[in-house]
Design a protein around this motif. Structure first.
Motif, mmCIF file in Angstrom:
data_model
loop_
_atom_site.group_PDB
_atom_site.id
_atom_site.type_symbol
_atom_site.label_atom_id
_atom_site.label_comp_id
_atom_site.label_asym_id
_atom_site.label_seq_id
_atom_site.Cartn_x
_atom_site.Cartn_y
_atom_site.Cartn_z
ATOM 1 N N UNK A 41 0.814 60.572 100.947
ATOM 2 C CA UNK A 41 -0.609 60.750 100.833
ATOM 3 C C UNK A 41 -1.308 59.956 99.420
ATOM 4 N N UNK A 42 -2.542 59.768 99.702
ATOM 5 C CA UNK A 42 -3.279 59.177 98.561
ATOM 6 C C UNK A 42 -2.908 57.446 98.697
ATOM 7 N N UNK A 43 -2.749 56.793 97.943
ATOM 8 C CA UNK A 43 -2.724 55.319 97.729
ATOM 9 C C UNK A 43 -1.263 55.009 98.563
ATOM 10 N N UNK A 44 -0.375 55.879 98.348
ATOM 11 C CA UNK A 44 0.979 55.394 98.878
ATOM 12 C C UNK A 44 0.808 55.592 100.493
ATOM 13 N N UNK A 45 0.331 56.364 101.153
ATOM 14 C CA UNK A 45 -0.127 56.517 102.289
ATOM 15 C C UNK A 45 -0.721 55.151 102.876
ATOM 16 N N UNK A 46 -1.887 55.005 102.285
ATOM 17 C CA UNK A 46 -2.718 53.819 102.787
ATOM 18 C C UNK A 46 -1.913 52.547 102.634
ATOM 19 N N UNK A 84 5.486 47.656 94.549
ATOM 20 C CA UNK A 84 6.018 48.280 93.164
ATOM 21 C C UNK A 84 5.570 49.667 93.646
ATOM 22 N N UNK A 85 6.604 50.652 93.677
ATOM 23 C CA UNK A 85 6.550 52.116 93.903
ATOM 24 C C UNK A 85 6.868 52.736 92.778
ATOM 25 N N UNK A 86 5.677 53.212 92.046
ATOM 26 C CA UNK A 86 5.663 53.790 90.891
ATOM 27 C C UNK A 86 5.980 55.513 90.984
ATOM 28 N N UNK A 87 6.858 56.057 90.690
ATOM 29 C CA UNK A 87 7.138 57.466 90.777
ATOM 30 C C UNK A 87 6.481 58.138 89.820
ATOM 31 N N UNK A 88 5.559 58.987 90.112
ATOM 32 C CA UNK A 88 4.747 59.708 89.258
ATOM 33 C C UNK A 88 4.908 61.217 89.594
#
Length: 383
Positions: A41-46, A84-88
């Protein structure tokens, strides 16, 4: 039309850019994701769509990740060299500002260790994760400026502002320009001046205006309510953000304080004590009610009232939601707490307002804000 604003910070640059981060040509693109690295979802999906499905195979080897982690993978079909995958989102006791600070600083240090020269961030956690824009803006600006000042080699840092959930407009991101301007002030003059929203935002927040420094006064608003009004609270936050854009020339910035911004972790004092301290620093105290008045909500009112009696601050506004309820969904104790509190207000001679909808609430509170502003937040006769 230009939509970018850039500040020199030490040997580096810090930019704000309206646009799609997946089109960036920076060495690194940062994506905000959950601990399962689902990219759903959101940025990660894009980012997943732009990079290609191979990225899902690469990242599956890194699961599970911890809250606050930064996971590095290739960038697939994107122009960038790395993602870079930031885990939020995930289990853990970290506050929103701590999560944002951690992933921002770790990302910048990783870029330096990899010998790269540019990185593109989204507004970390401001989408699916649900962090308030105020928290994200202030925390990212603080972390980026402080890190860049310690870098020997130049680094180009860009935050891309783009709402994939369709709830925001460019003007709603004015707070990012405020936070960056405050932290970059005095370092050097901004480059690439523009005469668009970016210019307005920076000019309105103590930037040079015809050769003189403009003064901006922050007015803090504490919002209290029970959890049953979660949606009304969210709409109120958006309203305050948009209200700021209307007050550019008044020299007033409204800073909303909500309990979601506090750390839900073990402390030497009750968390409620921290809320109460914050209330005493605010100019305005707003309470929303519907079917009940909880113990802590009542305590917050008493704190605000006590401070008002001593200092004439904060201004206190109470709004009661007038919407049909199902008797079976509300306990007698809840209703009794509401009626008891209303009687207390009547005994105090306090004017309480009923609102029929969130739009009605916004309209009524907007009128009060205008009256306060006209009188420099000094006069008490607001009827």
């Amino acid at each position: 039309m230009q939509t970018q604003r850039t500040y020199p910070v030490g040997k580096s640059t810090f930019s704000l850019q309206f646009g799609d981060i997946t089109t960036s040509d920076c060495d690194v693109v940062v994506s905000s994701d959950d601990s399962d690295l689902s990219m759903g979802g959101g940025v990660s999906e894009a980012v997943r769509r732009a990079a290609g499905e191979q990225i899902c195979v690469d990242i599956s080897k890194m699961v599970p990740a911890r809250l606050g982690d930064v996971i590095v993978t290739g960038a697939g079909a994107m122009r960038a060299k790395y993602i870079f995958h930031a885990v939020t989102i995930g289990e853990g006791a970290l506050s929103h500002d701590k999560i944002v600070a951690n992933v921002t600083r770790r990302s910048l240090r990783l870029v330096r260790e990899l010998g790269l020269s540019s990185i593109a961030f989204p507004a970390i956690g401001a989408g699916v994760a649900g962090f308030t824009l105020e928290t994200v803006a202030a925390t990212m600006a603080e972390a980026i400026v402080s890190e860049l000042l310690g870098f020997d080699a130049p680094l180009a840092v860009t935050i891309y502002l783009f709402d994939r959930l369709g709830r925001m407009e460019e003007i709603d991101y004015i707070q990012f320009f405020e936070e960056v301007a405050v932290r970059a002030r005095g370092l050097s003059a901004p480059t690439k001046p523009v005469v668009t929203l970016a210019t307005m935002a920076n000019d309105s927040k103590r930037e040079a205006d015809r050769g003189q420094s403009r003064s901006v006064t922050a007015r803090k608003i504490f919002l209290a309510s029970s959890s049953e009004l979660k949606e009304d609270r969210r709409e109120f936050e958006i309203f305050i953000s948009r209200k700021n854009s209307d007050w550019i020339d008044r020299g007033v910035f409204l800073r909303l304080v909500v309990w979601e911004d506090f750390l839900d972790a073990l402390a030497r004092t009750r968390l409620q004590d921290e809320y109460n301290k914050e209330i005493c620093t605010c100019d305005i105290f707003v309470m929303l009610f519907w079917t009940k008045v909880g113990k802590f909500t009542g305590e917050e009112f008493e704190t605000a009232l006590g401070h008002f009696k001593n200092t004439n601050r904060p201004f206190i506004f109470t709004y009661f939601k007038n919407e049909a309820i199902r008797i079976g969904d509300v306990s007698q104790d809840d209703l009794a707490s509401l009626w008891g509190f209303q009687k207390k207000l009547n005994d105090l001679g306090h004017f309480q307002t009923v609102y029929k909808s969130i739009d009605d609430l916004k309209y009524q509170f907007s009128r009060q804000l205008d009256k306060l502003s006209e009188n420099n937040f000094e006069r008490l006769n607001l009827a």
